[in-house]
Enzyme design. Structure first.
Site, PDB file in Angstrom:
ATOM      1  N   HIS A 258     -20.323  -0.200  98.443  1.00  0.00           N
ATOM      2  CA  HIS A 258     -20.929   0.184  97.160  1.00  0.00           C
ATOM      3  C   HIS A 258     -22.386  -0.263  97.121  1.00  0.00           C
ATOM      4  CE1 HIS A 258     -21.122  -3.528  94.624  1.00  0.00           C
ATOM      5  NE2 HIS A 258     -20.055  -3.931  95.299  1.00  0.00           N
ATOM      6  N   GLU A 303     -19.338   1.183  91.408  1.00  0.00           N
ATOM      7  CA  GLU A 303     -18.227   0.320  91.787  1.00  0.00           C
ATOM      8  C   GLU A 303     -18.063  -0.792  90.771  1.00  0.00           C
ATOM      9  OE1 GLU A 303     -16.222  -3.132  93.837  1.00  0.00           O
ATOM     10  OE2 GLU A 303     -18.105  -2.985  92.742  1.00  0.00           O
ATOM     11  N   GLU A 304     -19.195  -1.351  90.346  1.00  0.00           N
ATOM     12  CA  GLU A 304     -19.161  -2.446  89.373  1.00  0.00           C
ATOM     13  C   GLU A 304     -18.701  -1.971  88.000  1.00  0.00           C
ATOM     14  OE1 GLU A 304     -19.317  -5.312  90.306  1.00  0.00           O
ATOM     15  OE2 GLU A 304     -20.738  -5.608  91.934  1.00  0.00           O
ATOM     16  N   ASP A 332     -17.675  -4.842 101.551  1.00  0.00           N
ATOM     17  CA  ASP A 332     -18.108  -5.267 100.220  1.00  0.00           C
ATOM     18  C   ASP A 332     -18.353  -6.772 100.257  1.00  0.00           C
ATOM     19  OD1 ASP A 332     -18.533  -5.689  97.556  1.00  0.00           O
ATOM     20  OD2 ASP A 332     -16.706  -4.705  96.861  1.00  0.00           O
ATOM     21  N   HIS A 432     -22.301 -12.018  90.732  1.00  0.00           N
ATOM     22  CA  HIS A 432     -22.529 -11.325  89.466  1.00  0.00           C
ATOM     23  C   HIS A 432     -23.530 -12.064  88.575  1.00  0.00           C
ATOM     24  CE1 HIS A 432     -18.784  -8.493  89.335  1.00  0.00           C
ATOM     25  NE2 HIS A 432     -19.513  -8.352  90.425  1.00  0.00           N
TER      26      HIS A 432
END
Length: 513
Positions: A258, A303-304, A332, A432
């Site tokens: 991603h 994707e997130e 990933d 994140h």
């Protein structure tokens, strides 16, 4: 305040991959030199430098639907086109979830936590209600009978994580009369959860750590103030899909990563590293390699936001087009700063979580383990827990595998002794977060994984015999039909709480249970 993008696709405008199925004559065997030997960490890192600069010039992130992501798409697509690949950038739309404000206080004291994705908004200014505590049991908050003897009407109810989905927990709590919910983790670490879909969201729901939850369990009756300000918004974005012009188009080797980040940061490890390793593999392989099987590279959007790009891509393929994909490799996060070394557990030899992947996934795991061993690294298994873009490929019976260096899971002393790094700390402390930058990448892990990516892609471009036996379409259709039924059965009977006990509680996305 943290801004979260998430969502399930509600509409999509997808370019068919039929244009990628270029009919070509079988090529000669792949070059004997290992493609991994041609991958340098410096070349992979150069792509990370580009992605960092793109983020710096576009508000500090590369989130889908935002300028930084569009610039990332252009960078990758232009590199591949310049190398001669057949490249498309299919568009799609989805409903994104944005959290504009979150606050939680109990008995007047601030409490650290986060809203679960798709949590409904509270009234402006938040809601205030007493705290009720649901006694934990083997299936906490998963049956209406759990609330017998516990009056939660008009309260914010505290529920332990485990067994059923977060969506079910807050729905059942709502039906019992609760006006809000706080779900606390059953393992160490943050609870990184989602309610799965706006349609499943009933009451404002927060997630907190195990330690915070256990402390709150002794404060029944205390005043809770919960403030969630959230909204849904339609987002338009793109995938990047590129295929070699040589090799069989009916036995395609597909590899994906991603390309988007979360809005909170530039996403250089998550997942600039996987994207950079995959891009360099494509460039070194070339658009017209001497291979027997075509290779298709995918760089996923959103994707997130709930694995949207990969999910819609697979769903947009006809059954025959799905059969043309021999296998799917997923990369990933392959440069975590406190790196672990994990290969997806294709044969379920670790015995936890969602079970084995479709037939052929065990061989993919073995080949990835061997490729990492060639770089001097012993891997551990990583559960197929549904947290990354392999999900929809597995759902339709396509064999899958991949590499992963860890997210917010905690490195054990045994792992630190084996791999180096610091025990008791997250594999990626910047997961994140704004700190997921070029300065926080383990370049040794990045190069090792990138070399393994290239080696395995080259191996399968030459032959997928060990994975699928290179059956006819009819044989693959029969096999995948059986695998699809098994996958559906596993999903229906899975025990999601076990996912937290694997190598890492999360992949890249959020947990549903």
């Amino acid at each position: 305040m943290r801004t979260i993008t998430s969502g399930r696709v509600t509409t999509a405008v997808l370019a068919s991959c039929a244009a990628l199925a270029v009919a070509v004559a079988p090529a000669s065997a792949a070059p004997s030199r290992d493609l991994g030997d041609r991958i340098s960490g410096n070349a992979v890192n150069r792509h990370l430098v580009a992605l960092q600069r793109i983020a710096d010039q576009n508000g500090g992130n590369r989130a889908s639907g935002r300028p930084g992501y569009e610039a990332s798409v252009d960078y990758v697509a232009n590199k591949l086109r310049s190398a001669g690949f057949d490249v498309t950038t299919p568009k799609f739309e989805y409903q994104a979830y944005y959290l504009d404000k979150f606050g939680l206080a109990v008995a007047g004291q601030p409490v650290e936590g986060d809203a679960l994705e798709y949590s409904p908004a509270t009234p402006q200014g938040g809601l205030t209600a007493p705290l009720s505590v649901l006694p934990p049991d083997p299936t906490p908050g998963c049956e209406a009978t759990d609330y017998q003897g516990t009056d939660v009407s008009g309260t914010v109810v505290l529920i332990q994580r485990g067994t059923c989905s977060f969506a079910d927990k807050q729905r059942i709590a709502s039906e019992a009369g609760a006006v809000g919910a706080i779900i606390y983790n059953n393992v160490d670490g943050a609870l990184n959860g989602t309610l799965g879909d706006p349609a499943d969201a009933r009451i404002p729901t927060a997630g907190v750590t195990k330690q915070v939850g256990e402390a709150l369990a002794g404060q029944a009756g205390a005043e809770v103030h919960l403030d969630v300000q959230s909204r849904l918004e339609t987002v338009k974005t793109r995938n990047v899909v590129a295929q070699t012009r040589t090799g069989r188009a009916d036995n395609v080797v597909m590899a994906g990563a991603h390309l988007d980040s979360v809005p909170e940061g530039p996403g250089i490890n998550d997942n600039g590293t996987g994207s950079a390793g995959l891009l360099e593999t494509a460039l070194r392989l070339g658009s017209t390699p001497k291979v027997n099987n075509a290779v298709r590279f995918a760089f996923w959007g959103a994707e997130e936001s709930g694995l949207v790009g990969s999910t819609k891509y697979v769903q947009g393929l006809s059954f025959e087009q799905q059969l043309d994909i021999a296998l799917y490799l997923n990369f990933d996060m392959i440069g975590s700063p406190n790196a672990g070394y994990f290969a997806y557990d294709g044969d379920n030899s670790d015995g936890v979580g969602a079970g084995p992947g479709p037939q052929g996934s065990a061989q993919i795991e073995r080949d990835l383990v061997d490729a990492m061993a060639a770089n001097g690294v012993q891997t551990e298994g990583k559960d197929f827990d549904g947290r990354s873009d392999y999900g929809e490929f597995i759902a339709v019976g396509i064999p899958a595998g991949g590499l992963f260096t860890g997210a917010e899971g905690i490195k054990t002393p045994e792992q630190a002794a084996k791999w180096g790094g610091e025990a008791g700390k997250a594999y990626d402390p910047n997961y994140h977060m704004p700190g997921d930058t070029l300065a926080n990448v383990d370049r040794v892990a990045l190069e090792r994984n990138a070399k393994a990516v290239a080696s395995v892609v080259q191996r399968y471009a030459a032959s997928t015999e060990g994975v699928n036996g290179v059956q006819t379409r009819a044989q693959r259709a029969q096999l995948r039909g059986a695998e699809g039924a098994l996958t559906a059965q596993r999903v229906a009977t899975a025990e999601p709480e076990q996912h937290a006990h694997g190598a890492d509680a999360h992949g890249c996305g959020r947990d549903r249970a």
